[in-house]
Design a protein around this motif. Structure first.
Motif, short mmCIF file in Angstrom:
data_model
loop_
_atom_site.label_atom_id
_atom_site.label_comp_id
_atom_site.label_asym_id
_atom_site.label_seq_id
_atom_site.Cartn_x
_atom_site.Cartn_y
_atom_site.Cartn_z
N GLY A 6 0.67 -1.45 0.48
CA GLY A 6 0.20 0.22 0.33
C GLY A 6 0.67 1.21 -0.25
O GLY A 6 -0.15 2.25 0.45
N LEU A 7 2.08 1.51 -0.77
CA LEU A 7 3.12 2.27 -0.36
C LEU A 7 1.62 3.62 -1.28
O LEU A 7 2.51 5.04 -0.74
N THR A 8 1.50 3.27 -2.44
CA THR A 8 0.63 4.82 -2.54
C THR A 8 -0.47 4.71 -1.90
O THR A 8 -1.70 5.60 -2.75
N LEU A 9 -1.48 4.35 -1.30
CA LEU A 9 -2.80 4.58 -0.49
C LEU A 9 -2.50 5.38 0.21
O LEU A 9 -3.57 5.54 1.10
N LEU B 166 3.98 11.28 5.61
CA LEU B 166 4.49 10.55 4.88
C LEU B 166 6.11 9.76 4.81
O LEU B 166 6.12 8.43 3.82
N ASP B 167 7.25 10.24 4.82
CA ASP B 167 7.68 9.21 5.26
C ASP B 167 8.27 8.33 6.65
O ASP B 167 8.44 7.44 5.85
N PHE B 168 6.86 8.23 7.30
CA PHE B 168 6.62 7.24 8.71
C PHE B 168 5.70 5.76 7.04
O PHE B 168 6.40 4.74 7.82
N HIS B 169 4.94 6.48 6.01
CA HIS B 169 4.11 5.59 5.53
C HIS B 169 5.70 4.67 4.44
O HIS B 169 5.47 3.79 4.36
N LEU B 170 6.07 6.00 3.95
CA LEU B 170 7.08 4.75 3.47
C LEU B 170 8.47 4.34 4.24
O LEU B 170 7.97 3.27 3.44
N ASN B 171 8.50 4.59 4.62
CA ASN B 171 9.66 3.25 5.63
C ASN B 171 8.96 2.22 5.69
O ASN B 171 9.03 1.07 5.86
N MET B 172 7.85 2.59 5.98
CA MET B 172 6.80 1.36 7.25
C MET B 172 6.77 0.43 5.77
O MET B 172 6.92 -1.01 5.72
#
Length: 98
Positions: free
Chosen positions: A17-20, A29-35
């Protein structure tokens, strides 16, 4: 190295779900990308080819869920030998060739 990075980004987009993400702040946004990328790296098979993607793991997890639901709907005991070759052949259905 670039080829491996592209596989990680592709798997993150398709399976984690990188694009979600709908966050707007840079920290979120950084946290989501890293996870997303961390999940890909943790779940990727260590020391194996990148062609064996997370799709294989998702397919096998879905097949195990389906087996459990079928057993429940049929009123059968959900106790089965996971190492049984017949069960493994069902779990590995739809698996990508390595």
């Amino acid at each position: 190295m670039r080829y491996q990075i592209e596989f990680v980004i592709r798997d993150a987009k398709q399976h984690t779900g990188l694009t979600l993400c709908q966050a707007r702040s840079q920290e979120k946004l950084d946290f989501h990308l890293n996870m997303s990328v961390a999940a890909v790296n943790i779940l990727s098979p260590f020391g194996q080819k990148s062609e064996c993607s997370l799709r294989t793991y998702r397919r096998e997890a879905y097949n195990r869920l389906l087996i459990g639901r079928l057993f429940a709907k049929l009123g059968l005991s959900a106790e089965y030998d996971r190492r049984d070759p017949r069960v493994q052949s069902v779990v590995h259905t739809g698996r990508m060739a390595v």
